[in-house]
Scaffold this motif. Structure first.
Motif, PDB file in Angstrom:
ATOM      1  N   ARG A  43     -70.200 -57.845 -41.220  1.00 44.44           N
ATOM      2  CA  ARG A  43     -70.415 -58.269 -39.830  1.00 44.44           C
ATOM      3  C   ARG A  43     -69.776 -59.623 -39.528  1.00 44.44           C
ATOM      4  NH1 ARG A  43     -76.360 -57.186 -40.858  1.00 44.44           N
ATOM      5  NH2 ARG A  43     -76.485 -54.945 -40.723  1.00 44.44           N
ATOM      6  N   ASN A  44     -69.144 -60.204 -40.526  1.00 47.60           N
ATOM      7  CA  ASN A  44     -68.583 -61.543 -40.359  1.00 47.60           C
ATOM      8  C   ASN A  44     -67.114 -61.524 -40.765  1.00 47.60           C
ATOM      9  OD1 ASN A  44     -67.892 -64.274 -40.544  1.00 47.60           O
ATOM     10  ND2 ASN A  44     -69.994 -64.842 -41.049  1.00 47.60           N
ATOM     11  N   ASP A  45     -66.236 -61.722 -39.791  1.00 48.18           N
ATOM     12  CA  ASP A  45     -64.802 -61.692 -40.057  1.00 48.18           C
ATOM     13  C   ASP A  45     -64.195 -63.082 -40.252  1.00 48.18           C
ATOM     14  OD1 ASP A  45     -64.699 -58.923 -39.889  1.00 48.18           O
ATOM     15  OD2 ASP A  45     -64.329 -58.941 -37.726  1.00 48.18           O
ATOM     16  N   ASP A  46     -64.958 -64.132 -39.981  1.00 52.88           N
ATOM     17  CA  ASP A  46     -64.438 -65.488 -40.072  1.00 52.88           C
ATOM     18  C   ASP A  46     -64.374 -65.912 -41.536  1.00 52.88           C
ATOM     19  OD1 ASP A  46     -63.891 -68.202 -40.022  1.00 52.88           O
ATOM     20  OD2 ASP A  46     -65.224 -68.609 -38.334  1.00 52.88           O
ATOM     21  N   ALA A  78     -70.223 -63.185 -58.657  1.00 56.74           N
ATOM     22  CA  ALA A  78     -69.312 -64.315 -58.845  1.00 56.74           C
ATOM     23  C   ALA A  78     -67.864 -63.891 -58.613  1.00 56.74           C
ATOM     24  CB  ALA A  78     -69.488 -64.900 -60.245  1.00 56.74           C
ATOM     25  N   THR A  79     -67.512 -62.705 -59.086  1.00 58.80           N
ATOM     26  CA  THR A  79     -66.165 -62.173 -58.840  1.00 58.80           C
ATOM     27  C   THR A  79     -65.936 -61.978 -57.351  1.00 58.80           C
ATOM     28  OG1 THR A  79     -66.079 -61.105 -60.998  1.00 58.80           O
ATOM     29  CG2 THR A  79     -64.623 -60.215 -59.292  1.00 58.80           C
ATOM     30  N   ARG A  80     -66.944 -61.469 -56.673  1.00 59.59           N
ATOM     31  CA  ARG A  80     -66.820 -61.234 -55.226  1.00 59.59           C
ATOM     32  C   ARG A  80     -66.642 -62.554 -54.482  1.00 59.59           C
ATOM     33  NH1 ARG A  80     -64.948 -59.313 -51.102  1.00 59.59           N
ATOM     34  NH2 ARG A  80     -66.195 -58.161 -49.598  1.00 59.59           N
ATOM     35  N   VAL A  81     -67.371 -63.592 -54.872  1.00 63.68           N
ATOM     36  CA  VAL A  81     -67.232 -64.895 -54.228  1.00 63.68           C
ATOM     37  C   VAL A  81     -65.827 -65.448 -54.470  1.00 63.68           C
ATOM     38  CG1 VAL A  81     -68.036 -67.300 -54.226  1.00 63.68           C
ATOM     39  CG2 VAL A  81     -69.691 -65.426 -54.245  1.00 63.68           C
ATOM     40  N   ARG A  82     -65.307 -65.291 -55.687  1.00 68.30           N
ATOM     41  CA  ARG A  82     -63.935 -65.736 -55.961  1.00 68.30           C
ATOM     42  C   ARG A  82     -62.947 -65.041 -55.030  1.00 68.30           C
ATOM     43  NH1 ARG A  82     -62.281 -63.250 -60.307  1.00 68.30           N
ATOM     44  NH2 ARG A  82     -60.551 -62.275 -59.269  1.00 68.30           N
ATOM     45  N   GLN A  83     -63.139 -63.728 -54.805  1.00 70.01           N
ATOM     46  CA  GLN A  83     -62.272 -62.989 -53.882  1.00 70.01           C
ATOM     47  C   GLN A  83     -62.374 -63.550 -52.466  1.00 70.01           C
ATOM     48  OE1 GLN A  83     -63.896 -59.074 -54.441  1.00 70.01           O
ATOM     49  NE2 GLN A  83     -62.530 -58.584 -56.155  1.00 70.01           N
ATOM     50  N   LEU A  84     -63.581 -63.873 -52.049  1.00 71.82           N
ATOM     51  CA  LEU A  84     -63.776 -64.417 -50.704  1.00 71.82           C
ATOM     52  C   LEU A  84     -63.112 -65.791 -50.570  1.00 71.82           C
ATOM     53  CD1 LEU A  84     -67.497 -63.381 -50.156  1.00 71.82           C
ATOM     54  CD2 LEU A  84     -65.471 -62.337 -49.102  1.00 71.82           C
ATOM     55  N   ILE A  85     -63.170 -66.589 -51.630  1.00 69.91           N
ATOM     56  CA  ILE A  85     -62.498 -67.894 -51.605  1.00 69.91           C
ATOM     57  C   ILE A  85     -60.994 -67.687 -51.513  1.00 69.91           C
ATOM     58  CG2 ILE A  85     -61.962 -69.956 -52.977  1.00 69.91           C
ATOM     59  CD1 ILE A  85     -64.863 -69.716 -54.098  1.00 69.91           C
ATOM     60  N   VAL A 130     -58.583 -69.153 -48.624  1.00 71.04           N
ATOM     61  CA  VAL A 130     -57.427 -70.006 -48.892  1.00 71.04           C
ATOM     62  C   VAL A 130     -56.178 -69.370 -48.281  1.00 71.04           C
ATOM     63  CG1 VAL A 130     -55.899 -70.912 -50.706  1.00 71.04           C
ATOM     64  CG2 VAL A 130     -58.395 -71.085 -50.961  1.00 71.04           C
ATOM     65  N   ASP A 131     -56.004 -68.061 -48.489  1.00 73.26           N
ATOM     66  CA  ASP A 131     -54.833 -67.355 -47.944  1.00 73.26           C
ATOM     67  C   ASP A 131     -54.794 -67.410 -46.422  1.00 73.26           C
ATOM     68  OD1 ASP A 131     -54.064 -66.730 -50.521  1.00 73.26           O
ATOM     69  OD2 ASP A 131     -54.777 -64.639 -50.427  1.00 73.26           O
ATOM     70  N   ALA A 132     -55.966 -67.403 -45.790  1.00 77.01           N
ATOM     71  CA  ALA A 132     -56.038 -67.434 -44.327  1.00 77.01           C
ATOM     72  C   ALA A 132     -55.926 -68.849 -43.773  1.00 77.01           C
ATOM     73  CB  ALA A 132     -57.353 -66.804 -43.863  1.00 77.01           C
TER      74      ALA A 132
END
Length: 190
Positions: A77-80, A125-132, A136-138
């Motif tokens: 529900r959160n795209d930001d 923890a892996t999922r949080v790394r992906q979100l980071i 960064v990419d965005a």
């Protein structure tokens, strides 16, 4: 192959077991106690698992599957990208908030259940790394080494899971995840 009714009944039993365990823990219960609390027979419980230990492990897996689905639904529900890390960690905390202290203590003291928690902590923890990395990419987060940030977060998540943060700070697991979300998100912003 199980019928829809059989599957629904099993799910309902796991949900009822989970509610019982979340509220009261599980170490003090015998299979007789559990059957009485759920108003079912021990043979019904044996359709779910071969022993109490296996039943506890399966209920723990059920808990984390439900929690993971709820966290991912919240995240969807959160795209930001600036808010997704905090949203994820806060949702993890919210899912853990329903667990009583006795459940969390039992979870940590019982190796098969603790292993399930550890595996889910590693996946989170892996999922949080992906979100980071996505942030960064965005351009939403400053250029950080996502692997380092992920490792730092994984270390803290393991400390939360092992009850070390609670002992050191008095925070519940849910409160610790909320604090981690706030600290991490503010530290990542550009």
């Amino acid at each position: 192959m199980e019928s829809g009714f059989g599957t629904r009944r099993r799910t309902r039993l796991f949900d009822d077991l989970l509610a019982l365990f979340l509220a009261e823990g599980f170490s003090q219960f015998t299979l007789d106690d559990i059957a009485a609390a759920l108003h079912c027979s021990k043979s019904t419980l044996y359709t779910l698992a071969a022993s109490k230990d296996d039943l506890v492990r399966r209920v723990t897996v059920h808990f984390f599957k439900r929690a993971t689905a709820a966290v991912e639904t919240t995240l969807s529900r959160n795209d930001d990208p600036r808010e997704r890390v905090a949203a994820y960690l806060t949702a993890v905390g919210a899912e853990l908030a329903v667990a009583s202290e006795v459940f969390m203590a039992d979870l940590n003291a019982f190796p098969p259940a603790r292993e399930v928690y550890e595996a889910n902590t590693a996946a989170a923890a892996t999922r949080v790394r992906q979100l980071i990395e996505e942030g960064v990419d965005a351009g939403a987060f400053r250029a950080v080494n996502a692997s380092f940030a992920g490792d730092l977060i994984a270390t803290m998540m393991v400390r939360i899971q092992q009850r070390d943060v609670g002992k050191a700070t008095g925070l519940s697991d849910a409160e610790a995840y909320t604090e981690l979300a706030t600290l991490l998100t503010n530290g990542l912003r550009t």
